[in-house]
Design an enzyme around this catalytic site. Structure first.
Site, short mmCIF file in Angstrom:
data_model
loop_
_atom_site.label_atom_id
_atom_site.label_comp_id
_atom_site.label_asym_id
_atom_site.label_seq_id
_atom_site.Cartn_x
_atom_site.Cartn_y
_atom_site.Cartn_z
N PRO A 179 0.81 -1.23 0.00
CA PRO A 179 0.00 0.00 0.00
C PRO A 179 0.84 1.27 0.00
O PRO A 179 0.45 2.27 -0.60
CB PRO A 179 -0.82 -0.13 1.30
N GLY B 80 25.08 9.98 -0.64
CA GLY B 80 25.64 9.84 -1.96
C GLY B 80 26.76 10.85 -2.17
O GLY B 80 26.72 11.95 -1.63
N MET C 117 22.43 19.11 -9.52
CA MET C 117 21.01 19.39 -9.20
C MET C 117 20.45 20.50 -10.08
O MET C 117 19.66 21.32 -9.62
CB MET C 117 20.87 19.77 -7.71
N LYS D 49 15.78 12.26 0.30
CA LYS D 49 15.39 13.62 -0.05
C LYS D 49 15.16 13.64 -1.56
O LYS D 49 16.05 13.97 -2.31
CB LYS D 49 16.48 14.61 0.35
N ASP E 19 29.94 12.93 -1.68
CA ASP E 19 30.75 13.35 -0.53
C ASP E 19 29.85 14.09 0.46
O ASP E 19 28.99 14.87 0.05
CB ASP E 19 31.88 14.27 -1.01
N PRO F 267 29.54 8.01 -6.08
CA PRO F 267 28.57 8.47 -7.09
C PRO F 267 27.51 7.47 -7.48
O PRO F 267 26.56 7.84 -8.18
CB PRO F 267 29.47 8.80 -8.29
N ASP G 256 20.47 8.32 2.52
CA ASP G 256 19.82 9.16 1.52
C ASP G 256 19.42 8.33 0.31
O ASP G 256 19.87 7.19 0.11
CB ASP G 256 20.75 10.28 1.08
#
Length: 416
Positions: free
Chosen positions: A45, A262, A346, A231, A264, A186, A209
């Site tokens: 679920p 992930g 990012m 995140k 450094d 990485p 993470d």
């Protein structure tokens, strides 16, 4: 006396494997199945953020409901990753009726297959069964991994204190717990440092993470508490303050805590904030650097961030805010005037605005550019373009985060 299990290596590439449950256990088990090429059907679920990210990326198929027996139709293997014994037994019964091997996380004696403790060393995979005792299997597995390692930890078995230990004044009578901020690299699980891996094997608690290599989680001891602190960009997240509190609370309770990140910990990883929170609470911290994607992603794509006669400097910048955002600390107009390599982390969401801003302030639109998605993993994709066209080419190629953007003449430095 029960019969000994028959060891077997399953070739799951393209074959259906059903995973029932979407919590911490599934988060640890799914990466190894995906690495084996399995066609994973996840029935639950709700999912952890890390599993949801894999589903959103098309790596697995998620059915958002409780298990039904016909979910096993066409499956070769089923892994039960729930702690409800009644629901788990219903999966076992359905699997037995279809002659499908069933792994049970909640009850090894009720399972028809066991997952071994695994270590990987290049093309070699070692799987250890401990006669039903997970701790025995992990101990033997770790000893084998030590023998396979090509490098040895220089300081023996004692974790090295970081400067943060001295700064907190906790060297005498300090808490029995500790926190290690570990960079996992990485994406390729073999790119974690020797010290980082050792601290991971010693951990009581791992706070991970989304971008950490999933196979590292598969090698954790079964009694390790795994906290999914994923995140996911522009999606669900756990507040940084809550992550800080988890680290402090578990360490003050006496646990050995690894904050696994992930890349450094200090390259856009908010590791500094976590160290300060631990220092304020009197918790000793060890910082283990990781291979950052800002260098590794270009390298994996055949792009050196510097090259003699081409670039004498490279700049790493976060692109998570648009150039015109009042909150941005980046002087994009200054970056446009540099001749060296620009690496943007990012930055996919704002790439069109970033490229337009760089061009508007003097960077030629024909400047070579590249985007590297999921570098060093089996899902790596590389797009080569120019600064003027890269945003449109990105959309056409349907590349997704995590990805690194490289701008500069080094993009083509090794061609031909």
């Amino acid at each position: 006396m029960s019969a000994s299990p028959y060891p077997l290596g399953l070739r799951l590439d393209g074959r259906r494997v059903v995973v029932v449950g979407g919590g911490a256990v599934a988060t640890r088990r799914v990466p190894a199945l995906l690495d084996a090429g399995a066609d994973v059907l996840l029935v639950a679920p709700e999912l952890t953020p890390a599993l949801r990210a894999r589903a959103d990326a098309g790596r697995l198929r998620w059915v958002p409901r409780r298990f039904a027996p016909d979910d096993l139709d066409g499956a070769w293997l089923v892994q039960v990753a729930i702690d409800d014994p009644v629901a788990a037994e219903s999966v076992t019964v359905a699997a037995a009726e279809r002659r499908i091997f069933c792994v049970r996380a909640d009850d090894r004696t009720a399972a028809t297959a066991w997952t071994p403790a695994v270590t990987r060393h290049g093309p070699v995979t070692v799987a250890v069964l401990g006669g039903g005792d997970p701790r025995r299997a992990m101990t033997v597995r770790d000893a084998i991994r030590d023998l396979l390692a090509v490098r040895l930890e220089p300081d023996g078995d004692t974790p090295t204190r970081s400067r943060a230990d001295v700064a907190t004044g906790t060297t005498g009578g300090r808490p029995t717990g500790r926190v290690a901020l570990v960079g996992s690299g990485p994406g390729d699980p073999e790119l974690i440092t020797v010290r980082g891996w050792r601290l991971l094997t010693e951990a009581d608690v791992v706070v991970a993470d989304r971008l950490v290599p999933g196979l590292l989680l598969d090698e954790l001891r079964p009694d390790v508490e795994l906290v999914d602190a994923s995140k996911i960009p522009y999606g669900p997240s756990r507040a940084q303050e809550e992550i800080n509190q988890i680290l402090v609370d578990r360490a003050l309770a006496g646990a050995s805590v690894v904050r696994l990140k992930g890349g450094d910990p200090y390259v856009f990883g908010r590791g500094g904030e976590e160290l300060l929170a631990c220092a304020e609470a009197g918790v000793p911290v060890t910082v283990v650097p990781g291979v950052t994607s800002s260098i590794a992603a270009p390298a994996a794509a055949g792009i050196p961030v510097t090259h003699r006669g081409v670039a004498h400097e490279f700049t790493v910048v976060s692109g998570h805010l648009a150039p015109d955002s009042p909150a941005s600390l980046v002087r994009w107009e200054a970056l446009a005037g540099l001749r060296g390599t620009l690496v943007i982390l990012m930055g996919l969401k704002n790439l069109a605005a970033i490229a337009a801003t760089l061009i508007a302030h003097g960077r030629p639109p024909e400047t070579p550019a590249a985007v590297v998605q999921e570098a060093t993993t089996g899902a790596q994709r590389v797009l080569r373009s120019t600064l003027g066209a890269v945003a449109a080419d990105l959309l056409a190629a349907d590349l997704r985060p995590p990805a690194v953007v490289v701008v500069g003449d080094v993009v083509g430095a090794l061609d031909g």
